[in-house]
Design a protein around this motif. Structure first.
Motif, short mmCIF file in Angstrom:
data_model
loop_
_atom_site.label_atom_id
_atom_site.label_comp_id
_atom_site.label_asym_id
_atom_site.label_seq_id
_atom_site.Cartn_x
_atom_site.Cartn_y
_atom_site.Cartn_z
N ALA A 53 -15.44 -18.99 7.94
CA ALA A 53 -15.12 -17.87 7.59
C ALA A 53 -13.76 -17.83 6.17
CB ALA A 53 -14.15 -17.39 9.51
N TYR A 54 -14.10 -16.38 5.65
CA TYR A 54 -13.50 -15.78 4.83
C TYR A 54 -11.50 -15.85 5.20
CZ TYR A 54 -16.90 -15.22 1.11
OH TYR A 54 -17.53 -16.06 0.21
N GLY A 55 -11.00 -15.94 4.17
CA GLY A 55 -9.40 -15.10 4.72
C GLY A 55 -9.55 -14.12 4.10
N TYR A 56 -8.13 -13.49 4.24
CA TYR A 56 -7.86 -12.59 3.24
C TYR A 56 -6.55 -12.21 2.60
CZ TYR A 56 -12.11 -10.33 6.34
OH TYR A 56 -13.07 -10.10 7.09
N ILE A 57 -6.39 -11.13 1.57
CA ILE A 57 -4.97 -11.37 1.24
C ILE A 57 -4.70 -9.96 1.36
CG2 ILE A 57 -4.81 -14.07 0.31
CD1 ILE A 57 -6.16 -12.26 -2.74
N LEU A 58 -3.30 -9.90 1.09
CA LEU A 58 -2.36 -9.15 0.17
C LEU A 58 -2.78 -8.09 -0.96
CD1 LEU A 58 0.62 -8.13 2.30
CD2 LEU A 58 -1.38 -6.85 3.11
N THR A 59 -3.41 -6.95 -1.02
CA THR A 59 -3.44 -6.92 -2.78
C THR A 59 -2.33 -6.14 -2.85
OG1 THR A 59 -3.98 -3.75 -2.36
CG2 THR A 59 -6.00 -5.63 -1.91
N LYS A 60 -2.16 -5.47 -3.91
CA LYS A 60 -0.89 -4.71 -4.76
C LYS A 60 -0.28 -3.64 -3.69
CE LYS A 60 -1.06 -6.84 -9.38
NZ LYS A 60 -1.23 -6.59 -10.36
N GLU A 61 -1.46 -2.66 -4.25
CA GLU A 61 -1.34 -1.65 -3.12
C GLU A 61 -0.71 -2.18 -1.57
OE1 GLU A 61 -5.51 -0.02 -3.05
OE2 GLU A 61 -5.74 0.50 -5.47
N GLY A 62 -1.37 -2.92 -1.26
CA GLY A 62 -1.01 -2.87 0.60
C GLY A 62 0.37 -3.34 0.19
N ILE A 63 0.79 -4.21 -0.43
CA ILE A 63 2.00 -5.23 -0.86
C ILE A 63 3.16 -4.01 -0.79
CG2 ILE A 63 3.49 -6.43 -1.92
CD1 ILE A 63 1.35 -8.22 -2.48
N ASN A 64 2.43 -3.03 -1.97
CA ASN A 64 3.92 -1.36 -1.80
C ASN A 64 3.84 -1.11 -1.19
OD1 ASN A 64 4.26 -2.71 -4.49
ND2 ASN A 64 1.96 -1.04 -5.15
N LEU A 65 2.72 -0.77 0.22
CA LEU A 65 3.06 -0.07 1.16
C LEU A 65 3.98 -0.62 2.46
CD1 LEU A 65 -0.28 1.34 1.85
CD2 LEU A 65 0.99 2.77 1.23
N LEU A 66 4.31 -1.84 2.31
CA LEU A 66 5.17 -2.96 2.31
C LEU A 66 6.77 -2.97 2.84
CD1 LEU A 66 2.89 -5.32 3.71
CD2 LEU A 66 3.52 -3.42 5.24
N PRO A 67 7.58 -2.46 3.33
CA PRO A 67 9.07 -2.96 3.22
C PRO A 67 8.56 -4.15 2.35
CG PRO A 67 9.05 -3.12 5.58
CD PRO A 67 7.35 -2.82 5.07
N GLU A 68 10.60 -4.34 2.15
CA GLU A 68 10.67 -5.50 1.27
C GLU A 68 10.54 -6.38 1.91
OE1 GLU A 68 13.51 -6.00 -2.43
OE2 GLU A 68 12.36 -4.03 -2.93
N VAL A 69 10.62 -7.59 1.48
CA VAL A 69 10.69 -9.43 2.68
C VAL A 69 12.09 -9.73 2.04
CG1 VAL A 69 10.35 -11.49 3.39
CG2 VAL A 69 8.32 -9.39 3.52
N LYS A 70 13.27 -10.03 2.35
CA LYS A 70 14.25 -10.58 2.19
C LYS A 70 14.08 -11.61 2.47
CE LYS A 70 17.22 -6.68 3.43
NZ LYS A 70 18.07 -5.79 3.57
N GLU A 71 14.41 -12.58 1.20
CA GLU A 71 14.98 -13.55 1.25
C GLU A 71 15.71 -14.23 2.40
OE1 GLU A 71 12.24 -16.58 0.44
OE2 GLU A 71 11.30 -14.53 -1.29
N GLU A 72 15.62 -15.71 3.51
CA GLU A 72 16.85 -15.84 4.17
C GLU A 72 17.39 -17.19 3.26
OE1 GLU A 72 15.00 -17.03 7.60
OE2 GLU A 72 13.72 -16.08 7.98
N LYS A 73 19.28 -16.73 3.79
CA LYS A 73 19.28 -17.31 2.79
C LYS A 73 20.04 -18.96 3.94
CE LYS A 73 21.81 -12.90 0.60
NZ LYS A 73 23.38 -12.95 0.86
N GLU A 74 19.81 -19.66 2.91
CA GLU A 74 19.88 -20.77 3.41
C GLU A 74 21.52 -20.85 3.95
OE1 GLU A 74 18.48 -24.66 1.88
OE2 GLU A 74 16.38 -22.94 1.09
N GLU A 75 21.98 -21.52 5.03
CA GLU A 75 23.60 -21.47 5.65
C GLU A 75 23.76 -23.18 5.21
OE1 GLU A 75 24.91 -19.83 9.05
OE2 GLU A 75 22.79 -18.07 8.26
#
Length: 76
Positions: A53-75
């Motif tokens: 089957a095909y996989g799916y990816i987010l479009t730019k429009e889809g990404i813009n609707l989502l809250p920002e993903v913060k990079e987890e800081k390595e401790e």
């Protein structure tokens, strides 16, 4: 979840089964139906084939609707 998994380009697409595995709430065929609806309104698009089957990816429009993903800081 797709953004966190970096499913934003052709070669990093996620299959419906992979999405269902992470959500663990709905059936794979239900995920497929939702993905088709999201594709129709332009929030996701088909990526590379994953197994049969095909996989799916987010479009730019889809990404813009989502809250920002913060990079987890390595401790250290």
């Amino acid at each position: 979840m797709m953004l966190k998994s970096k499913a934003v380009d052709f070669m990093h697409s996620m299959s419906c089964a992979e999405i269902q595995e992470r959500v663990r709430v709905i059936k794979t065929d239900t995920v497929y139906k939702y993905m088709k609806k999201l594709e129709k309104i332009g929030l996701v698009e088909k990526g590379a084939k994953v197994d049969r089957a095909y996989g799916y990816i987010l479009t730019k429009e889809g990404i813009n609707l989502l809250p920002e993903v913060k990079e987890e800081k390595e401790e250290c």
